[in-house]
Scaffold this active site. Structure first.
Site, PDB file in Angstrom:
ATOM      1  N   HIS A  32     -21.519  21.614  47.439  1.00 40.35           N
ATOM      2  CA  HIS A  32     -21.034  20.554  48.322  1.00 40.35           C
ATOM      3  C   HIS A  32     -20.283  19.525  47.592  1.00 40.35           C
ATOM      4  CE1 HIS A  32     -22.129  17.415  51.505  1.00 40.35           C
ATOM      5  NE2 HIS A  32     -21.766  16.796  50.415  1.00 40.35           N
ATOM      6  N   GLU A  33     -20.716  19.042  46.609  1.00 38.78           N
ATOM      7  CA  GLU A  33     -19.741  17.790  45.962  1.00 38.78           C
ATOM      8  C   GLU A  33     -18.424  18.567  45.595  1.00 38.78           C
ATOM      9  OE1 GLU A  33     -20.419  14.990  46.542  1.00 38.78           O
ATOM     10  OE2 GLU A  33     -22.745  15.477  46.830  1.00 38.78           O
ATOM     11  N   HIS A  88     -15.945  18.182  48.282  1.00 39.40           N
ATOM     12  CA  HIS A  88     -15.341  16.638  48.222  1.00 39.40           C
ATOM     13  C   HIS A  88     -14.267  16.752  47.194  1.00 39.40           C
ATOM     14  CE1 HIS A  88     -17.924  14.896  51.057  1.00 39.40           C
ATOM     15  NE2 HIS A  88     -18.895  15.031  50.302  1.00 39.40           N
TER      16      HIS A  88
END
Ligand SMILES: [Zn+2]
Length: 699
Positions: free
Chosen positions: A495-496, A499
Site C-alpha cells: 500500500h505505502e 503512494h
C-alpha cells in the site's frame, strides 16, 4: 484497505524543490548552504535541532520577498508573472518544512516537539498572510476572470482555477473583520492539532502491560514472546515481558493471549487514550477543533465544514459521502453480526460462560480463522521476511512499469535504521530516491505513511527528481529471527509503496499539486491487489530459512480467507468514517460533550457493542489533520482501486497496455488534473461499485 496517513507533501504555496544558496545568512545552517549530498538529498547528518527555527524564519522571509515582488510588479498580471511565480515561491520554506515534519513524525524528541509547538501557528499565519493578500488575490482574480482568453494549456488552467478557488475557500472574498477572525481560527487550529498529537503520543507511550508471571504468556507464539522480552529489556526490566498499545505489540497479544483479563486491560488502555481526564486528555482539544471548524465554514458561507472541505474533492458533497457509507454500512453490519454469532458459538462450546466483548474479538476471530480456513498467521510469517517482501514490491513495480532498484550505502539518513534506494527507469535513467524506515520506536508515531522530501516538478525550468520517504511500524527482528511480517503488514508495505509510486512516477510541471483523500488512496490501494496474487506470492514469499517458495496449499488458504472477518473490518472502519462525517456536518458551534456525541453517533447507526470504531474521537489523528471529513476517502478510493484492478483482471495481471495507461492517465498527472477526468481517461467510463462489493464478499 490500510489505515495509513497520506502526507500531503505539497500544501499550497509551500513549494517543493532544490536549494538556493545564500552564503550571507548563518553559514553553519545546513539548510542555507548547498547540500553537497548525493542526489541533493537533505543532509540529515548535519542538521541539528537548533537549525530549524532560523531556517524556517529565513524561508518565510524569502517567500515574503518573492510575494512582494509579484504584487509590486508594474506589468499587468500574466500567468507567468503571477501564477507560475507564486508556484515557484517558498522553495526554502518547503524544503525545511518537509524535513522537519518528516523527522517530527518518525524520529521526534522533546526539542523537536517544542519547535513544532512554536512553529505550527507561525507557519499557519504565514500561509494565511499569502492566501489573504488582497493584491495577490486581485491579480489572481483578474486572470481567473479572463482565463478562457489566456490560451492556457490544461495544466495551467487547472492550476489557475485551483489557486483561485482555494483562495476563495480560504477567505479571500471576506471583509477585513471576518478575515482577521479567520486568521485567528487557523492559528488556533494549528496549535490544537499539535497539542492533540502530543497528547496522543504521550498516552500511547504511557501504558505498558508488564508481565512477570510466565503463565500469563499462555497462548502466545514464540516470536511474540521474544519481541515482548526484547521490549522489556529496552525498558530495563529483567525477567519480564512488555506489551504496549502500539499495534504491532497489541494485536498479537489480543489475537493469541489466553488470559482474558489481560486482553481486556491492554485493549481498554488502547481505547481510552486521550479520554482519561488527565493532563493528556484530548476531549476539550477535539471539541474546540470541531467548533472552530464549523465557525470557519459558516464564516465562509458554507453550511458545514464537510461542505467546505468536500467541494474540491471527487465526492463533492456530504450527501454523496453519506450515500456511499450508508450503502456499505447496510451491507456490512449483518455480516459482522453473523461473525459475532460464530464466535459466541465457540465461547459457548468451550463453556466460557460470558458474552463476547470487544477485547475478545481478535482472539476468537483467530479461532474461527483456524477452524474455518485453517490459516495461522504464524504459519505465514516465515514466508514474509521483510526484505523478501520488499523485493516483492520491487518486482511488481518492475513488471508494471519497468523500474529497478539499487540500494545506496553511505547516504545521509533521517534515522540510522532507514534503507535507501536509487530507482531507475527501464531505460536506465534516474527516476527517484526512496527512504524506507520500517520498525516502531518511541520517537515514531504509530501507523504507516509515505511522504516526500522532494516532489517532482519543473517549475523553475529544471527537472527536479523526487525523494520519497516511506515509514511503517512493522514487527521487528528478534535475537533468533529476522523481521517476519504479518499478512496485514505485507499488504501495508504494498500500500505505502503505491503512494511512493505516485510520487516517483509523477510527471508534472508545477510544484503546487492538489491532493484529495478520496482519490489519493487509489494508487496505494490498487497495489494491495498484486501483493496476494498467487503468481506474485510465488516470486517473493520464500521461507526465510530454506528459500522455498510458499506452498500452493498456503496460497489457497490465503485466497479462501479473503472474506474472513470482513464484517468486522468494514464495520470498524465505516463507524469511524461516519463519526468523522457526523462531527463535520454540524451546522453551528455547540457545547460538545465528546463522549456523549460519539455514543449518540454510534447508537444512531446501530453499532454493536462488540466493535469499537477503528478510531475513537480522542485518538482519531486522521481527523485533526488532512483527513477531516475525509476518512471516507479510503472506501471511496476503494471503489476506484477495485474497479481499476478489474481492468487488469479483464486482461492480465501485468498487462502492459493497461499498466501504461494507469501510469500515464493516473500516476503521471496526479494532482494536476480533475479527478473524474483522470479516471475516465484511464477506465473509459465512470466508476463502478460492483468490483468492490464482490471483492469484500458483500454482494
Ligand atoms: Zn494510504
Amino acid at each position: 484497505m490500510r489505515k495509513c496517513l497520506l502526507l500531503f507533501a505539497c500544501v499550497l504555496i509551500v513549494g517543493c524543490g532544490g536549494q538556493t544558496i545564500d552564503q550571507t545568512a548563518t553559514h553553519d545552517n545546513p539548510f542555507l548552504v548547498a547540500y553537497d549530498t548525493p542526489f541533493d538529498v537533505p543532509p540529515f547528518d548535519r542538521i541539528e535541532e537548533s537549525d530549524f527555527v532560523p531556517a524556517f524564519e529565513e524561508g518565510m522571509a524569502r517567500q515574503n520577498a518573492e510575494i512582494a515582488a509579484i504584487v509590486s510588479n508594474p506589468e499587468p498580471p500574466t500567468f507567468d508573472n503571477t501564477v507560475a511565480a507564486l508556484d515557484r515561491s517558498g522553495e526554502l520554506l518547503g524544503e525545511v518544512s518537509r524535513v522537519f515534519f518528516a523527522l517530527s513524525g518518525s524520529n521526534t524528541n522533546d526539542e523537536l516537539q517544542e519547535i513544532q509547538k512554536e512553529m505550527s501557528p507561525r507557519l499557519a499565519a504565514h500561509q494565511d498572510e499569502i492566501e489573504l493578500n488582497p493584491e495577490l488575490f486581485a491579480r489572481l482574480k483578474t486572470l481567473y476572470d479572463e482565463r478562457e482568453e489566456l490560451d492556457l494549456n490544461r495544466e495551467q488552467l487547472f492550476l489557475l482555477e485551483h489557486l483561485y478557488e482555494q483562495a476563495v475557500r480560504n477567505g479571500a472574498l471576506l471583509d477585513d473583520e471576518d478575515q482577521a477572525r479567520l486568521k485567528e481560527i487557523n492559528q488556533r487550529l494549528s496549535e490544537l492539532r499539535v497539542e492533540f498529537n502530543a497528547n496522543l503520543l504521550a498516552e500511547t507511550n504511557a501504558f505498558k502491560l508488564v508481565i512477570e508471571d510466565e503463565a500469563d504468556l499462555a497462548g502466545l507464539p514464540d516470536g511474540v514472546i521474544a519481541t515482548a522480552a526484547a521490549t522489556a529489556q529496552r525498558d530495563g526490566l529483567e525477567n519480564a515481558w512488555v506489551f504496549t498499545t502500539h499495534k504491532p505489540s497489541m494485536l498479537p497479544f489480543l489475537t493469541y493471549a489466553d488470559n482474558r483479563d489481560l486482553r481486556e486491560q491492554l485493549y481498554t488502555a488502547y481505547t481510552v487514550r486521550g479520554d482519561q481526564n488527565n493532563e493528556n486528555d484530548n476531549k476539550a482539544v477535539i471539541a474546540e477543533i470541531i467548533n472552530l471548524r464549523v465557525e470557519k465554514a459558516n464564516l465562509l458561507g458554507y453550511e458545514t465544514f464537510a461542505d467546505l472541505t468536500l467541494e474540491p474533492r471527487m465526492a463533492g458533497t456530504p450527501e454523496a459521502v453519506f450515500a456511499l457509507l450508508n450503502q456499505l454500512w447496510d451491507a456490512s453490519l449483518p455480516v459482522a453480526k453473523r461473525e459475532v454469532e460464530e464466535m459466541q458459538a465457540i465461547i459457548d462450546a468451550e463453556g466460557g460462560g460470558f458474552q463476547l466483548a470487544s477485547w475478545d474479538w481478535w482472539y476468537y476471530a483467530e479461532k474461527v480463522r483456524k477452524a474455518k480456513y485453517d490459516l495461522d498467521d504464524n504459519e505465514l510469517r516465515p514466508y514474509f521476511e521483510l526484505n523478501n517482501v520488499r523485493d516483492g514490491v520491487f518486482y511488481v513495480a518492475n513488471q508494471l512499469y519497468g523500474l529497478t532498484f539499487v540500494e545506496l550505502e553511505d547516504m545521509p539518513k533521517p534515522h540510522p535504521d532507514a534503507q535507501v534506494f536509487e530507482v531507475f527507469e527501464a531505460d536506465g535513467s534516474h527516476a527517484a530516491v526512496i527512504y524506507m524506515d520500517y520498525h516502531p520506536r518511541e520517537s515514531k508515531r504509530g501507523g504507516a505513511w509515505c511522504g516526500r522530501f522532494r516532489s517532482q516538478n519543473r517549475s523553475a525550468g529544471v527537472e527536479v527528481d523526487p525523494v520519497i520517504n516511506l515509514v511503517t511500524n512493522f514487527t521487528d527482528a528478534t535475537d533468533d529471527t529476522p523481521a517476519l511480517l504479518s499478512l496485514d503488514e505485507v499488504e501495508t508495505l504494498f500500500h505505502e509503496f503505491g503512494h511512493a509510486l505516485d510520487g516517483m512516477l509523477s510527471n508534472v510541471t508545477y510544484r503546487t499539486t492538489v491532493r484529495s483523500p478520496d482519490f489519493g488512496e487509489l494508487p496505494s490501494q490498487i497495489m494491495e491487489h498484486w501483493a496476494l496474487a498467487p503468481e506474485v506470492l510465488k516470486v517473493y514469499a520464500r521461507h526465510y530459512e530454506t528459500g522455498e517458495p510458499i506452498p500452493d496449499e498456503l496460497i489457497a488458504k490465503i485466497e479462501n480467507s479473503s472474506y474472513f472477518n470482513q464484517g468486522f473490518n468494514q464495520v470498524e472502519y465505516l463507524a469511524a468514517s461516519l463519526l468523522d462525517m457526523d462531527y463535520h456536518t454540524l451546522t453551528e458551534p455547540t457545547e460538545l460533550d465528546i463522549d456523549t456525541f460519539e455514543k449518540a453517533s454510534m447508537d444512531e447507526i446501530g453499532l454493536i457493542p462488540e466493535i469499537v470504531p477503528r478510531y475513537r474521537t480522542t485518538y482519531f489523528a486522521h481527523i485533526t489533520g488532512g483527513y477531516a471529513a475525509g476518512y471516507y476517502g479510503y472506501i471511496w478510493s476503494g471503489v476506484l482501486d477495485n474497479d481499476a484492478f478489474a481492468a487488469f483482471e479483464e486482461t492480465s495481471l501485468f498487462d502492459q497496455e493497461t499498466a501504461n495507461r494507469f501510469r500515464k492517465e493516473i500516476l503521471e498527472v496526479s494532482g494536476s488534473k480533475d479527478y473524474m477526468d483522470m479516471w475516465v481517461a484511464f477506465r473509459g467510463r465512470e466508476p463502478d461499485i460492483g468490483p468492490l462489493l464482490r471483492n469484500l464478499g458483500l454482494q
